[in-house]
Scaffold this motif. Structure first.
Motif, PDB file in Angstrom:
ATOM      1  N   THR A 121       4.596  46.298   9.026  1.00  0.00           N
ATOM      2  CA  THR A 121       4.455  44.849   8.901  1.00  0.00           C
ATOM      3  C   THR A 121       4.336  44.489   7.420  1.00  0.00           C
ATOM      4  O   THR A 121       4.010  45.348   6.586  1.00  0.00           O
ATOM      5  CB  THR A 121       3.207  44.326   9.630  1.00  0.00           C
ATOM      6  OG1 THR A 121       2.042  44.830   8.962  1.00  0.00           O
ATOM      7  CG2 THR A 121       3.203  44.743  11.103  1.00  0.00           C
ATOM      8  N   LEU A 122       4.563  43.229   7.098  1.00  0.00           N
ATOM      9  CA  LEU A 122       4.408  42.784   5.715  1.00  0.00           C
ATOM     10  C   LEU A 122       2.966  42.958   5.261  1.00  0.00           C
ATOM     11  O   LEU A 122       2.720  43.391   4.133  1.00  0.00           O
ATOM     12  CB  LEU A 122       4.848  41.329   5.561  1.00  0.00           C
ATOM     13  CG  LEU A 122       4.722  40.757   4.145  1.00  0.00           C
ATOM     14  CD1 LEU A 122       5.537  41.560   3.139  1.00  0.00           C
ATOM     15  CD2 LEU A 122       5.115  39.295   4.130  1.00  0.00           C
ATOM     16  N   ARG A 123       2.016  42.668   6.114  1.00  0.00           N
ATOM     17  CA  ARG A 123       0.607  42.810   5.754  1.00  0.00           C
ATOM     18  C   ARG A 123       0.283  44.268   5.387  1.00  0.00           C
ATOM     19  O   ARG A 123      -0.369  44.534   4.380  1.00  0.00           O
ATOM     20  CB  ARG A 123      -0.284  42.340   6.893  1.00  0.00           C
ATOM     21  CG  ARG A 123      -1.767  42.477   6.569  1.00  0.00           C
ATOM     22  CD  ARG A 123      -2.610  41.853   7.621  1.00  0.00           C
ATOM     23  NE  ARG A 123      -2.434  40.409   7.468  1.00  0.00           N
ATOM     24  CZ  ARG A 123      -2.973  39.503   8.246  1.00  0.00           C
ATOM     25  NH1 ARG A 123      -3.731  39.865   9.258  1.00  0.00           N
ATOM     26  NH2 ARG A 123      -2.778  38.224   8.033  1.00  0.00           N
ATOM     27  N   GLU A 124       0.766  45.209   6.195  1.00  0.00           N
ATOM     28  CA  GLU A 124       0.521  46.627   5.920  1.00  0.00           C
ATOM     29  C   GLU A 124       1.214  47.063   4.629  1.00  0.00           C
ATOM     30  O   GLU A 124       0.630  47.778   3.804  1.00  0.00           O
ATOM     31  CB  GLU A 124       1.033  47.490   7.079  1.00  0.00           C
ATOM     32  CG  GLU A 124       0.262  47.317   8.369  1.00  0.00           C
ATOM     33  CD  GLU A 124       0.975  47.912   9.571  1.00  0.00           C
ATOM     34  OE1 GLU A 124       0.265  48.320  10.504  1.00  0.00           O
ATOM     35  OE2 GLU A 124       2.229  47.965   9.583  1.00  0.00           O
ATOM     36  N   ALA A 125       2.465  46.632   4.457  1.00  0.00           N
ATOM     37  CA  ALA A 125       3.217  47.003   3.253  1.00  0.00           C
ATOM     38  C   ALA A 125       2.567  46.425   2.006  1.00  0.00           C
ATOM     39  O   ALA A 125       2.430  47.116   0.992  1.00  0.00           O
ATOM     40  CB  ALA A 125       4.665  46.531   3.379  1.00  0.00           C
ATOM     41  N   ASN A 126       2.160  45.160   2.062  1.00  0.00           N
ATOM     42  CA  ASN A 126       1.501  44.535   0.910  1.00  0.00           C
ATOM     43  C   ASN A 126       0.188  45.226   0.571  1.00  0.00           C
ATOM     44  O   ASN A 126      -0.162  45.364  -0.608  1.00  0.00           O
ATOM     45  CB  ASN A 126       1.263  43.048   1.165  1.00  0.00           C
ATOM     46  CG  ASN A 126       2.412  42.188   0.690  1.00  0.00           C
ATOM     47  OD1 ASN A 126       3.161  42.552  -0.210  1.00  0.00           O
ATOM     48  ND2 ASN A 126       2.557  41.024   1.302  1.00  0.00           N
ATOM     49  N   ALA A 127      -0.554  45.674   1.573  1.00  0.00           N
ATOM     50  CA  ALA A 127      -1.812  46.389   1.319  1.00  0.00           C
ATOM     51  C   ALA A 127      -1.533  47.695   0.575  1.00  0.00           C
ATOM     52  O   ALA A 127      -2.258  48.061  -0.360  1.00  0.00           O
ATOM     53  CB  ALA A 127      -2.546  46.671   2.631  1.00  0.00           C
ATOM     54  N   PHE A 128      -0.467  48.397   0.951  1.00  0.00           N
ATOM     55  CA  PHE A 128      -0.094  49.639   0.265  1.00  0.00           C
ATOM     56  C   PHE A 128       0.313  49.337  -1.179  1.00  0.00           C
ATOM     57  O   PHE A 128      -0.089  50.034  -2.109  1.00  0.00           O
ATOM     58  CB  PHE A 128       1.035  50.350   1.016  1.00  0.00           C
ATOM     59  CG  PHE A 128       1.309  51.728   0.501  1.00  0.00           C
ATOM     60  CD1 PHE A 128       0.643  52.825   1.018  1.00  0.00           C
ATOM     61  CD2 PHE A 128       2.239  51.932  -0.505  1.00  0.00           C
ATOM     62  CE1 PHE A 128       0.895  54.110   0.535  1.00  0.00           C
ATOM     63  CE2 PHE A 128       2.492  53.199  -0.996  1.00  0.00           C
ATOM     64  CZ  PHE A 128       1.821  54.296  -0.471  1.00  0.00           C
ATOM     65  N   VAL A 129       1.116  48.284  -1.368  1.00  0.00           N
ATOM     66  CA  VAL A 129       1.542  47.887  -2.715  1.00  0.00           C
ATOM     67  C   VAL A 129       0.328  47.537  -3.566  1.00  0.00           C
ATOM     68  O   VAL A 129       0.220  47.961  -4.725  1.00  0.00           O
ATOM     69  CB  VAL A 129       2.538  46.705  -2.651  1.00  0.00           C
ATOM     70  CG1 VAL A 129       2.738  46.067  -4.017  1.00  0.00           C
ATOM     71  CG2 VAL A 129       3.864  47.165  -2.068  1.00  0.00           C
ATOM     72  N   GLU A 130      -0.593  46.776  -3.002  1.00  0.00           N
ATOM     73  CA  GLU A 130      -1.792  46.361  -3.742  1.00  0.00           C
ATOM     74  C   GLU A 130      -2.574  47.568  -4.256  1.00  0.00           C
ATOM     75  O   GLU A 130      -3.078  47.569  -5.376  1.00  0.00           O
ATOM     76  CB  GLU A 130      -2.677  45.516  -2.835  1.00  0.00           C
ATOM     77  CG  GLU A 130      -3.906  44.972  -3.520  1.00  0.00           C
ATOM     78  CD  GLU A 130      -3.797  43.489  -3.767  1.00  0.00           C
ATOM     79  OE1 GLU A 130      -3.940  43.089  -4.930  1.00  0.00           O
ATOM     80  OE2 GLU A 130      -3.557  42.749  -2.813  1.00  0.00           O
TER      81      GLU A 130
END
Length: 147
Positions: A8-17
Motif C-alpha cells: 500500500t502507499l502507506r506502507e511504502a511511504n513508511a519504508f521511505v520515511e
C-alpha cells in the motif's frame, strides 16, 4: 530469496520515511511494489504520474521513489517489476530520475536506457520550497519504453 509483494502507499511511504537517503514520502501514487526477503520488507517502489507536466500524457508513469535497505539486486528487481506492472496496465513509457552522483547500474541491469540530463539544480518559480527538498545536483533521466 527475494520476492515481489503487494504494497500500500502507506506502507511504502513508511519504508521511505525510515530508509531513503534524501527524499521523503509522496502524496499519491498509481501503485506501489514491495520486495520481501521472506521475513521483512527490504525495498519499495512507488509509481505515479510524472512530476513533469510535459511527460504527463496519459501513457507515461514515473518511479517517484525507489528505496531499499541495500539488499543485493533489490533495486534492479524493483525497477524491472515496476516496468512489468506498468506495461500490464497499458502504459507505454516509465521514467525515473537519479542524481548525477549516482551511477545507474541497477537501472541498466533492469533494461532501462539513460536519456540524458534533466531538470536543474533546484526548483525555481513561485512554488519553489523555502528549503531544498533534495540535494542540489543535476538529475539524469532513465526510461523504459514499449518497443
Amino acid at each position: 530469496m527475494l520476492e515481489i509483494v503487494p504494497m500500500t502507499l502507506r506502507e511504502a511511504n513508511a519504508f521511505v520515511e525510515q530508509n531513503h537517503r534524501h527524499h521523503g514520502p509522496v502524496a499519491g501514487h498509481k501503485f506501489s511494489i514491495g520486495l520481501s526477503d521472506g521475513e521483512r520488507i527490504v525495498g519499495v517502489a512507488i509509481i505515479g504520474r510524472p512530476v513533469s507536466r510535459h511527460l504527463d500524457d496519459g501513457w507515461t508513469l514515473e518511479v517517484n521513489r525507489l528505496c531499499t535497505d541495500g539488499s543485493r539486486n533489490a533495486c534492479s528487481m524493483l525497477y524491472a517489476a515496476a516496468w512489468r506492472a506498468a506495461r500490464a496496465m497499458g502504459y507505454k513509457r516509465l521514467v525515473t530520475y537519479i542524481l548525477e552522483s549516482e551511477n545507474g547500474a541497477s537501472l541498466r541491469a533492469a533494461g532501462w536506457k539513460c536519456v540524458g540530463q534533466a531538470g536543474g539544480l533546484r526548483w525555481t518559480g513561485r512554488r519553489r520550497p523555502e528549503v531544498d527538498l533534495y540535494p542540489a545536483q543535476m538529475k539524469i533521466r532513465f526510461e523504459r519504453t514499449a518497443e
